[in-house]
Scaffold this motif. Sequence first.
Motif, PDB file in Angstrom:
ATOM      1  N   PRO A   1     -71.781  10.489 -40.217  1.00 36.87           N
ATOM      2  CA  PRO A   1     -70.355  10.298 -39.904  1.00 36.87           C
ATOM      3  C   PRO A   1     -69.621  11.566 -39.505  1.00 36.87           C
TER       4      PRO A   1
ATOM      5  N   GLU B   1     -59.229   4.721 -37.758  1.00 33.96           N
ATOM      6  CA  GLU B   1     -59.964   5.973 -37.893  1.00 33.96           C
ATOM      7  C   GLU B   1     -59.820   6.771 -36.606  1.00 33.96           C
ATOM      8  N   ALA B   2     -59.403   8.027 -36.735  1.00 34.12           N
ATOM      9  CA  ALA B   2     -59.371   8.911 -35.565  1.00 34.12           C
ATOM     10  C   ALA B   2     -60.798   9.173 -35.112  1.00 34.12           C
ATOM     11  N   ILE B   3     -61.021   9.032 -33.826  1.00 31.47           N
ATOM     12  CA  ILE B   3     -62.360   9.222 -33.275  1.00 31.47           C
ATOM     13  C   ILE B   3     -62.287  10.191 -32.097  1.00 31.47           C
TER      14      ILE B   3
ATOM     15  N   SER C   1     -60.863  16.980 -34.264  1.00 31.42           N
ATOM     16  CA  SER C   1     -62.163  16.664 -34.857  1.00 31.42           C
ATOM     17  C   SER C   1     -63.313  17.344 -34.136  1.00 31.42           C
TER      18      SER C   1
ATOM     19  N   ASN D   1     -64.781   8.597 -24.420  1.00 28.76           N
ATOM     20  CA  ASN D   1     -65.459   9.073 -25.615  1.00 28.76           C
ATOM     21  C   ASN D   1     -66.079  10.430 -25.296  1.00 28.76           C
TER      22      ASN D   1
ATOM     23  N   GLN E   1     -57.384   6.283 -31.831  1.00 24.00           N
ATOM     24  CA  GLN E   1     -57.775   5.734 -33.121  1.00 24.00           C
ATOM     25  C   GLN E   1     -58.484   4.402 -32.901  1.00 24.00           C
ATOM     26  N   GLN E   2     -59.657   4.272 -33.498  1.00 23.35           N
ATOM     27  CA  GLN E   2     -60.309   2.965 -33.511  1.00 23.35           C
ATOM     28  C   GLN E   2     -59.693   2.146 -34.633  1.00 23.35           C
TER      29      GLN E   2
ATOM     30  N   ILE F   1     -65.280   2.357 -40.598  1.00 22.46           N
ATOM     31  CA  ILE F   1     -65.377   2.633 -39.168  1.00 22.46           C
ATOM     32  C   ILE F   1     -66.193   3.901 -38.966  1.00 22.46           C
ATOM     33  N   ASP F   2     -67.191   3.823 -38.112  1.00 25.37           N
ATOM     34  CA  ASP F   2     -67.978   4.995 -37.745  1.00 25.37           C
ATOM     35  C   ASP F   2     -67.184   5.796 -36.722  1.00 25.37           C
ATOM     36  N   PRO F   3     -66.789   7.039 -37.040  1.00 27.48           N
ATOM     37  CA  PRO F   3     -65.962   7.794 -36.088  1.00 27.48           C
ATOM     38  C   PRO F   3     -66.669   8.122 -34.786  1.00 27.48           C
TER      39      PRO F   3
ATOM     40  N   GLU G   1     -68.664   5.896 -33.283  1.00 29.96           N
ATOM     41  CA  GLU G   1     -68.845   4.607 -32.611  1.00 29.96           C
ATOM     42  C   GLU G   1     -70.310   4.275 -32.334  1.00 29.96           C
TER      43      GLU G   1
END
Length: 513
Positions: A67, A255-257, A309, A410, A483-484, A497-499, A501
Amino acid sequence: MRLRALGAIMLAAGLGLSGLAAGAAAAPRDQVLDVVAPWEIGSLDPSKHGYVFTRLQIAETLVEADPAGALAPGLATAWTVSDDGLTWLFTVREGVRFHDGSPLTAEAAATALRHALGKPGILAQAPVEEIAAQGGAVMVRLREPFSPLPAALAGTANQILAPASYTDAGEVTQVIGTGPYRLDQLQPPQKLTAVRFDGYWGEPAAIERISYLAAGRGETRAMMAESGDADIVFTLDPASRARLARNDGLTIHAEAIPRTVTMKVNAAHPLLADPRARQAISAAIDRTAIATAILREPEAAAAQLFPPSLAGWHLAEAPAAKADPQRAAALLADLGWQTGGDGMLVKDGQPFRVTLRTFPDRPELPLLATAIQAQLREVGIDLQVAVGNSSEIPAGHRDGSLELALLARNLALVPDPLGTLLQDYAPAGGDWGAMNWADPRLTEILATLVRGVGDDADRLALQQEAAAILDAALPVIPVTWYQQTAAVSRSLDGFVIDPFERTYGLSRLRWAP
């Protein structure tokens, strides 16, 4: 009356009305875990829609990511590289079987990667000389060093499928993976079902059956969460998210991704070729207002391409995301634009008019496009918004018709952002990145990072320089960080949630007691 109206909407969308009366908090209807997301399954080929099969844990890759984005063992338990950086060995996990019962071998994994090598993706960017089985390992021999190779092999385009998945020409006709779920039925482009694979090499899934539905309309997805026709719904528009948060039968996750909403720019367009024009557009955008009013997340305002991030690439000293319409006007005046009687810009009798393409799969994009349209109008730019299919953006890139596009990119398609940058900012550009723009120094920096030259401090300095080049030239204009979001039935335990994806984590979920 409300029930009949909702039923008509659902039936018109081809989604059915099962479970509507039960409500979101009801016990599982049929013990099938129902997942709804925007993304259609247009192809079995991993290079095109492989992310669907990895997120649903049907297919797996040699290398995984945790993660935090750190590389981790997947179907390879370990990897090594020769001193000259040219030969990599990936030790293949023993005791793994594909869903058709055939064993995972080094040769089967090497065959899958050779098929991937001939298709679009980051592996095609690598200087690969040979991929072969060597004992119990996959050997990748390079013509020159390519340090992000393990991260590249974590990309979903490089998932390992059984030999029976391919024709002799490398066409994928079946998705026979190694994951905790086995594909049962597929009805492209919208639906699939999968069942637990009892021969899985790792921890088995707790829930026996899952279904996936691609629903492009955000309103439809929200209704399915609200009605209980879905257990997990991904990608909520801000208004639906606020409404669903008041539903006692649901929990809302955000979740911020490492994904950024950007405006892709055709840098060869006569109105956009000068960097000052792109800088003016950027200065005219009030990102904080957009993030606050539309996304309801003020901290999502993106003053630069890379979110915090992605620490190595994030410019800590970059100015805050603040609109500056006066600077925008000055830059446009320097370029010879004058304000006409209607308040719009003209030069040589022609208006400053460009078209921005976007798509509704991510429901906030059309809203953001409309807000940007209004803000650019205040400085005299006539921005036309065209909402269509996401495929129109890469198509417009390739045929040269694209002017501007609003998309959510992404930046960690593979765990190392370098892999995405190689695709987006190569001299020839990329479908979702630069268009008719290149920078020799950026190309040099990326090449140096690929070779793995220098220590951590050297690498950080190069990453920061690359980010600064993109920040100044604006081949893409950052708007907001992403954010997802997901609405999850309270009948489920264990959802996160996996940041990055990579996975929906369905195998970890359990029905609540």
